[in-house]
Motif scaffolding. Sequence first.
Motif, PDB file in Angstrom:
ATOM      1  N   GLN A  47       0.831  -1.212   0.000  1.00  0.00           N
ATOM      2  CA  GLN A  47       0.000   0.000   0.000  1.00  0.00           C
ATOM      3  C   GLN A  47       0.865   1.262   0.000  1.00  0.00           C
ATOM      4  OE1 GLN A  47      -2.590  -2.132   3.155  1.00  0.00           O
ATOM      5  NE2 GLN A  47      -3.749  -0.311   2.607  1.00  0.00           N
ATOM      6  N   LYS A  48       1.995   1.215   0.711  1.00  0.00           N
ATOM      7  CA  LYS A  48       2.914   2.357   0.701  1.00  0.00           C
ATOM      8  C   LYS A  48       3.507   2.559  -0.691  1.00  0.00           C
ATOM      9  CE  LYS A  48       4.430   4.573   3.570  1.00  0.00           C
ATOM     10  NZ  LYS A  48       4.102   5.924   4.072  1.00  0.00           N
ATOM     11  N   THR A  49       3.753   1.447  -1.386  1.00  0.00           N
ATOM     12  CA  THR A  49       4.280   1.545  -2.747  1.00  0.00           C
ATOM     13  C   THR A  49       3.289   2.267  -3.654  1.00  0.00           C
ATOM     14  OG1 THR A  49       5.550  -0.492  -2.480  1.00  0.00           O
ATOM     15  CG2 THR A  49       5.118   0.215  -4.727  1.00  0.00           C
ATOM     16  N   LEU A  50       2.013   1.923  -3.531  1.00  0.00           N
ATOM     17  CA  LEU A  50       0.988   2.591  -4.347  1.00  0.00           C
ATOM     18  C   LEU A  50       0.900   4.081  -4.010  1.00  0.00           C
ATOM     19  CD1 LEU A  50      -1.989   0.056  -4.509  1.00  0.00           C
ATOM     20  CD2 LEU A  50       0.038   0.216  -5.922  1.00  0.00           C
ATOM     21  N   GLN A  51       1.021   4.412  -2.735  1.00  0.00           N
ATOM     22  CA  GLN A  51       0.991   5.819  -2.329  1.00  0.00           C
ATOM     23  C   GLN A  51       2.161   6.590  -2.935  1.00  0.00           C
ATOM     24  OE1 GLN A  51       0.883   5.912   1.971  1.00  0.00           O
ATOM     25  NE2 GLN A  51      -0.998   4.703   2.070  1.00  0.00           N
ATOM     26  N   LEU A  52       3.345   5.968  -2.919  1.00  0.00           N
ATOM     27  CA  LEU A  52       4.531   6.622  -3.482  1.00  0.00           C
ATOM     28  C   LEU A  52       4.394   6.811  -4.989  1.00  0.00           C
ATOM     29  CD1 LEU A  52       7.340   4.803  -1.492  1.00  0.00           C
ATOM     30  CD2 LEU A  52       6.889   7.250  -1.451  1.00  0.00           C
ATOM     31  N   PHE A  53       3.815   5.822  -5.667  1.00  0.00           N
ATOM     32  CA  PHE A  53       3.619   5.949  -7.109  1.00  0.00           C
ATOM     33  C   PHE A  53       2.687   7.120  -7.423  1.00  0.00           C
ATOM     34  CE2 PHE A  53       1.456   5.025 -11.113  1.00  0.00           C
ATOM     35  CZ  PHE A  53       2.538   4.792 -11.944  1.00  0.00           C
ATOM     36  N   SER A  54       1.612   7.231  -6.669  1.00  0.00           N
ATOM     37  CA  SER A  54       0.670   8.340  -6.878  1.00  0.00           C
ATOM     38  C   SER A  54       1.333   9.688  -6.591  1.00  0.00           C
ATOM     39  CB  SER A  54      -0.560   8.165  -5.965  1.00  0.00           C
ATOM     40  OG  SER A  54      -1.247   6.982  -6.287  1.00  0.00           O
ATOM     41  N   ILE A  94       3.607  10.646  -9.511  1.00  0.00           N
ATOM     42  CA  ILE A  94       2.817  11.195 -10.623  1.00  0.00           C
ATOM     43  C   ILE A  94       2.400  12.622 -10.313  1.00  0.00           C
ATOM     44  CG2 ILE A  94       0.710  10.938 -11.984  1.00  0.00           C
ATOM     45  CD1 ILE A  94       2.855   8.800 -12.527  1.00  0.00           C
ATOM     46  N   HIS A  95       2.019  12.872  -9.050  1.00  0.00           N
ATOM     47  CA  HIS A  95       1.627  14.226  -8.624  1.00  0.00           C
ATOM     48  C   HIS A  95       2.793  15.194  -8.751  1.00  0.00           C
ATOM     49  CE1 HIS A  95       0.877  17.467  -5.638  1.00  0.00           C
ATOM     50  NE2 HIS A  95      -0.373  17.369  -6.092  1.00  0.00           N
ATOM     51  N   ASP A  96       4.005  14.693  -8.520  1.00  0.00           N
ATOM     52  CA  ASP A  96       5.208  15.528  -8.648  1.00  0.00           C
ATOM     53  C   ASP A  96       5.654  15.686 -10.108  1.00  0.00           C
ATOM     54  OD1 ASP A  96       5.272  15.845  -5.939  1.00  0.00           O
ATOM     55  OD2 ASP A  96       6.841  14.382  -5.562  1.00  0.00           O
ATOM     56  N   GLN A  97       4.844  15.151 -11.011  1.00  0.00           N
ATOM     57  CA  GLN A  97       5.074  15.274 -12.460  1.00  0.00           C
ATOM     58  C   GLN A  97       6.402  14.627 -12.887  1.00  0.00           C
ATOM     59  OE1 GLN A  97       4.592  19.496 -13.268  1.00  0.00           O
ATOM     60  NE2 GLN A  97       2.379  19.243 -13.517  1.00  0.00           N
ATOM     61  N   LEU A  98       6.722  13.502 -12.252  1.00  0.00           N
ATOM     62  CA  LEU A  98       7.888  12.730 -12.662  1.00  0.00           C
ATOM     63  C   LEU A  98       7.427  11.585 -13.559  1.00  0.00           C
ATOM     64  CD1 LEU A  98       9.849  12.582  -9.298  1.00  0.00           C
ATOM     65  CD2 LEU A  98      10.522  13.835 -11.351  1.00  0.00           C
ATOM     66  N   GLU A  99       8.145  11.337 -14.626  1.00  0.00           N
ATOM     67  CA  GLU A  99       7.769  10.313 -15.595  1.00  0.00           C
ATOM     68  C   GLU A  99       8.233   8.938 -15.123  1.00  0.00           C
ATOM     69  OE1 GLU A  99       5.915   9.113 -19.090  1.00  0.00           O
ATOM     70  OE2 GLU A  99       6.024  11.151 -18.282  1.00  0.00           O
ATOM     71  N   PRO A 100       7.302   7.990 -14.922  1.00  0.00           N
ATOM     72  CA  PRO A 100       7.711   6.643 -14.495  1.00  0.00           C
ATOM     73  C   PRO A 100       8.589   5.963 -15.542  1.00  0.00           C
ATOM     74  CG  PRO A 100       5.340   6.960 -14.231  1.00  0.00           C
ATOM     75  CD  PRO A 100       5.839   8.113 -15.051  1.00  0.00           C
ATOM     76  N   THR A 101       9.479   5.121 -15.073  1.00  0.00           N
ATOM     77  CA  THR A 101      10.348   4.339 -15.958  1.00  0.00           C
ATOM     78  C   THR A 101       9.900   2.874 -15.925  1.00  0.00           C
ATOM     79  OG1 THR A 101      11.903   3.842 -14.170  1.00  0.00           O
ATOM     80  CG2 THR A 101      12.285   5.872 -15.437  1.00  0.00           C
TER      81      THR A 101
END
Length: 632
Positions: free
Chosen positions: A242-249, A252-259
């Motif tokens: 659940q913490k991983t999902l929070q960090l992913f969100s 995205i909010h910080d406008q960083l592009e996932p790799t």
Amino acid sequence: MLRNLLHYPISAINSVKNRSLTIRSSWYLGDAMKKFNDNKEYEKALQLFDEHKKKDLLKISKFHLTQALISSAGIRDLNRALAIDEMLPIKLKKDGYIVASLIQVSMICGNIDLAESFFHRTKKKDPAIYGSMMKGYIQNDLPEKAIDIFKQIENPNEINLILLFNACAQLQSSSALEFVKHIASQISLTCHSNEKLVNSLIDALIKCRDCSSAEEYFLNCKKNVITYGNLMNGYNKEKNPQKTLQLFSQMIHDQLEPTTSTYLCLFNALSQLGFSSLSQSYAKKMPERFFSSPQIQTALIHMFGKSACIDEARSVFDQISCPNQFAYTTMINSYGLNGMAVEAIELFQRMPSDIMNEATYVSVLNACSHSGLVQEAQRIFEMISIKTGQIHAVMVDCLSRAKLFDQALALIDEYEQNQSPIISMQMSLLSGARNANNQRLSEKMFERMKRTFPHLVDSLTSALVLLANAYASTGELDRALVVRDQLQQSGQRKKVGLVWTELNGEIFQFRAHDRSHAESSEIYAELDELTKELLEHGHQFDQSWITRTIGKNETVQSILCGHSEKLAIAFHFIRNRKPTRIQITKNLRVCGDCHQTTKLIARIRNCTIIVRDANRIHHFYPNGQCSCQDYF
């Protein structure tokens, strides 16, 4: 100017010209060698060095020698480095840069004794020399020695600190964690602007299993995709998806592009949770360009398989033009988890034999084991040329689940004639004996495990719990109580049973007889209603699944109705009176009574209920049947 030159002798003018030529040649050599080294063209750098050395056009400088040593390290040529060391003038023998370079090439070539001799060549050591030794020890899997070297440095620089954190990350021990936190508390705030330093600190804390401390530094640092990915990976390892999902969100909010790495962490977390709605939602949001990655393809198959989305998993597999070993094996495993052993075997038969490995065989045998296909498992087992311990263990599990205990025991004895015992084999037989209420065999296997693996405390604790359950299931509650007292006195505790369920994107957790939920009164009222319906349809609560003494104010019904998965199911019905699908993830194996009641609830309430337990995924259908065919 011309007049002035006429007054100088020709020899003096030629001397000036030669000196100028020498300076230009020296600059050219050093610059060219560095460019070759930066581009990893080490042979060209050394060739240039040799040409100038032979022509003797210039005096070889310290910079040229250092570059030549870097080139030697690049091609792992220790003899070349030693030859360069031989031609060093005495004044350069103890030069910091030269010594650091000699240490580097020695360490890269695996000659630690030689590196240590170079280290002790000079008494006046600078951070670069210490850093080369630390880096070399880390490269050679000697993190303790790297930490010992760090402790000798009076004024470590930021590179030394990064190397220290890398060593502690490699060591991954409680003492390493303490040292990381001690050093981190002494670092000045100016160091926090160094992204590499902060990333290495966070990575060390994560690898030493202290994600909460890592997150404290994470919140105050300049974040990038790497820092997010490291922390997401750490929480996955700590089984906190659940913490991983929070960090992913948040990323995205910080406008960083996932790799690709970010999505792999995300899908790993979703696999741990196992909820189809979340898995499907996140997968749809991933840009199409990532799908071509074989790692992403395999991760999607794994995630969908663990989330009971077997059609989606197969859809991903079918879109791969040439599936590799990992894609085939993951798809076979997904079928097995979802009780589709026939499909698992069919795909196994289609898989090219030259890419099969241990994981492939384990996956298909496991699928057979969980569906009772003993003959098919035996046929596959016989065709495997190299039978590893893990492959034997799965075959023992298959025989034990089918109550073929003599064959399972014979297979264990045969393996142990020439190989060291493996605890998972003996645990499989003990588990099968417990499921069959075979008290005598349970006792025999526990005693054997205790003799063979006295040091494996956690595994023996699990075995002792199974033995207590075997006693309880046969009505010998006094003996079960004695075993539980032994557990309590030893300080070991039975693993707490937990379930998680998802509703409208929110995840809820329950434990047995849980009353911490805000809607507990409504949940238990609904549970009473479900119990009435179960009794009306002829259900009888099975006391053999109660593994403890019944209290004065308890009944068989009250104990079994308080099991965590029943609470989660009741919770869904108070939120939605007519759900079509309920999904639950459990950290332990589902008990027999909960399995029977869930089948009946699915039929009474006309909905599909999916329960993923520690071993497999159960699909309970509205017709009152389970995908496991009651073979679990």
